[in-house]
Design a protein around this motif. Structure first.
Motif, PDB file in Angstrom:
ATOM      1  N   SER A 189       0.804  -1.225   0.000  1.00 31.57           N
ATOM      2  CA  SER A 189       0.000   0.000   0.000  1.00 31.57           C
ATOM      3  C   SER A 189       0.837   1.275   0.000  1.00 31.57           C
ATOM      4  CB  SER A 189      -0.957   0.008   1.199  1.00 31.57           C
ATOM      5  OG  SER A 189      -0.242  -0.073   2.416  1.00 31.57           O
ATOM      6  N   ILE A 203      -7.707  -1.338  -4.609  1.00 37.47           N
ATOM      7  CA  ILE A 203      -7.647  -2.478  -3.684  1.00 37.47           C
ATOM      8  C   ILE A 203      -8.830  -3.409  -3.907  1.00 37.47           C
ATOM      9  CG2 ILE A 203      -7.730  -3.158  -1.251  1.00 37.47           C
ATOM     10  CD1 ILE A 203      -6.207  -0.581  -0.586  1.00 37.47           C
ATOM     11  N   VAL A 237      -2.255  -7.518   2.528  1.00 36.27           N
ATOM     12  CA  VAL A 237      -1.732  -6.149   2.483  1.00 36.27           C
ATOM     13  C   VAL A 237      -0.526  -6.100   3.408  1.00 36.27           C
ATOM     14  CG1 VAL A 237      -2.175  -3.708   2.946  1.00 36.27           C
ATOM     15  CG2 VAL A 237      -4.007  -5.149   2.025  1.00 36.27           C
TER      16      VAL A 237
END
Length: 540
Positions: free
Chosen positions: A453, A485, A501
């Motif tokens: 991320s 996402i 993630v």
């Protein structure tokens, strides 16, 4: 009211204690020239280098089992000491009639200036290592005993201008309550040490040395990046209560450490750890990690003069696999570039390294380096549950080429009769919008996906995440990021693949509910954050 200073906080803890001002002896400039014969000065130089080399080797051996990542720094120091460029520069000044001490000081100052002038902060920090080696060599020549933090006189908070790797090599962790340094950044050695061992620290506190000389007591709030000198009774009382509250929360969180993270609706979320060394793997397993979601292997390659051998890498990967046994250990292949460089690769200087040769792109160019790492990973695969993950993937063709190289290594192993896991899982990091939007093209040739991320947000907004002026563009819950996402999760689930993630938002309580709601299967974070995130998921 006490004197309040601001710096960069490391961690989220409070420490109250006595000041221990660590003032290293300053080595004054000696006479510039002397009448000592050149041959005698050369002999003194060579003997001193040999003595310091032995010291560094002993330091490395003494801490490599406990702090393997920190121990590697002393091999880097040894490399500086033995570097022909450094030695020849010293000799050139000796040949002009300068004294040995002056020649060393002048040569090292020039080399330090070269590092300090580099654009990347990581390399500017390496100037401290150059200074550390210079200090060791000069003290050996001048017969000055090196001061140490290995035996602190009382429980204290160490205040220093800065701390070098040599300073921190044998720290007295029993009496150490925290660090405060005048210099340093989030990437400095002191900051890294504080994060790994969960020690409260505030670095980059300008003017602390001048202010602290008359201080007897000190409070540090690493969560706020605050330092209070000579606190009043009211301030000590306030922070004592705040510290007790934080400590109580920490104790309560421990009970969540070994619990499975299951939401109230019965959905299980896997909670993994991000690590960069064997020691961090041990910390992670003790904090309740159910696997390693991101093993940053670049730390094995940094701060050295040559790439790590297959055998060296194999031992590290094997050890981490053994610690986690049947739990997944996702090893990210070398991710160098952007803000991380390797001098010995002699890569061309790029105008925009964050958009240049980094991650998998570098591995596909430096194939032998890549194959050595893949060989080490495959050898270690039989000792646990190792997965391979490629970073910085932009298009399908990159994954196909990487898999082709992996297949070549597997074929070599079969020809050599080596044992390895033939069907080892292979995945990619989704950090670039192009692959997030075209994931269906590559999903059939990978086994899993992990969303990085930090870079995904950076590349979505075209905003350097290390630039404080662009901090307002770090928006993890912006519809553009959420849409990317969600697309990745939907594609993965459509084809029966897991998605995790491993960026900062995975360990952030604010964004965990969003990630769970989007359907993410696994979250990977700093080991210290595991209990609090498990608690958050259970309470959803």
């Amino acid at each position: 009211m006490g004197i309040v200073l601001k710096g960069i906080g490391i961690g989220n803890k409070i420490s109250i204690g006595k000041v221990f001002l660590y003032n290293k002896e300053k080595i004054e400039f000696s006479q510039e020239k002397d009448e000592l014969p050149f041959e005698i000065k050369i002999r003194q130089l060579e003997e001193s280098i040999e003595d310091v080399r032995r010291e560094l080797e002993e330091l490395y051996k003494s801490i490599k089992e406990t702090f393997p990542r920190e121990a590697e720094i002393f091999l880097f120091h040894k490399g500086i000491l033995e570097d022909e460029y450094v030695i020849e520069k010293i000799k050139s000044y000796l040949a002009e009639g300068y004294s040995l001490v002056y020649s060393i000081e002048r040569a090292f100052n020039e080399i330090k200036s070269e590092f300090e002038g580099m654009e990347q902060e990581l390399f500017r920090e390496r100037a401290k290592d150059i200074e550390d080696v210079e200090e060791r060599l000069l003290k050996k020549i001048l017969n000055i005993n090196t001061s140490s933090l290995s035996s602190l006189p009382y429980p204290c908070i160490v205040v220093a201008k800065d701390l070098t790797p040599s300073d921190t090599a044998n720290l007295d962790f029993i009496n150490l309550l925290g660090f405060v340094t005048e210099e340093g950044s989030i990437t400095s050695h002191t900051a890294i040490l504080a994060q790994v061992f969960n020690i409260p620290a505030v670095v980059g506190v300008r003017g602390i040395i001048d202010q602290v000389k008359k201080a007897e007591e000190i409070i540090i709030d690493s969560g706020e990046g605050l330092v209070i000198l000579n606190p009043t009774e009211e301030e000590k009382h306030f922070y004592s209560i705040k510290k007790d509250e934080k400590d109580k929360i920490s104790r309560e969180l421990i009970k969540f450490r070994d619990l499975p993270a299951i939401t109230s609706k019965g959905r299980r979320i896997k909670v993994f750890a991000n690590i960069g060394s064997e020691k961090e793997a041990e910390i992670a397993i003790n904090m309740g990690a159910e696997g390693i979601g991101l093993f940053r292997t670049e730390f094995i390659f940094l701060d050295r003069n040559d790439p790590p051998s297959e055998e060296e890498q194999f031992r590290i990967y094997k050890r981490v696999a053994e610690i986690f046994k049947d739990k997944p250990v996702i090893i990210r292949t070398l991710d160098i570039g952007g803000d991380k460089e390797i001098p010995y690769l002699k890569l061309e200087k790029e105008k925009n390294p964050f958009l240049g040769v980094r991650g998998l792109r570098l591995c596909l160019l430096e194939r032998e380096l890549f194959k050595v790492q893949l060989r080490a990973i495959l050898r270690a695969s039989v000792f646990g549950n190792i997965w391979i993950m490629y970073p910085m993937v932009a298009i399908k063709e990159e994954v196909e080429e990487a898999n082709k190289i992996l297949e070549e290594v597997k074929q070599e192993f079969e020809n050599e009769g080596k044992t390895f896991v033939r069907n080892i899982k292979v995945g990619i990091m989704v950090e670039i919008p192009s692959i997030a939007l075209s994931l269906e093209e590559v999903i059939d040739i990978i086994d899993f996906v992990s969303i990085g991320s930090n870079d995904l947000i950076q590349y979505t907004f075209a905003a350097d995440r290390t630039n404080e002026k662009l901090r307002y563009l770090y928006i993890p819950n912006h519809r553009a990021v959420v849409s990317l996402i969600k697309n990745v999760v939907d594609v993965c689930h459509k084809f029966g693949k897991e998605v995790g993630v491993c960026g900062e938002i995975a360990g952030d309580e604010e964004y965990v509910p969003l990630l769970v709601d989007l359907g993410v299967d696994e979250l990977s974070m700093a080991p210290s954050k595991i209990p609090v995130i498990k608690k958050k998921i259970i309470e959803l």
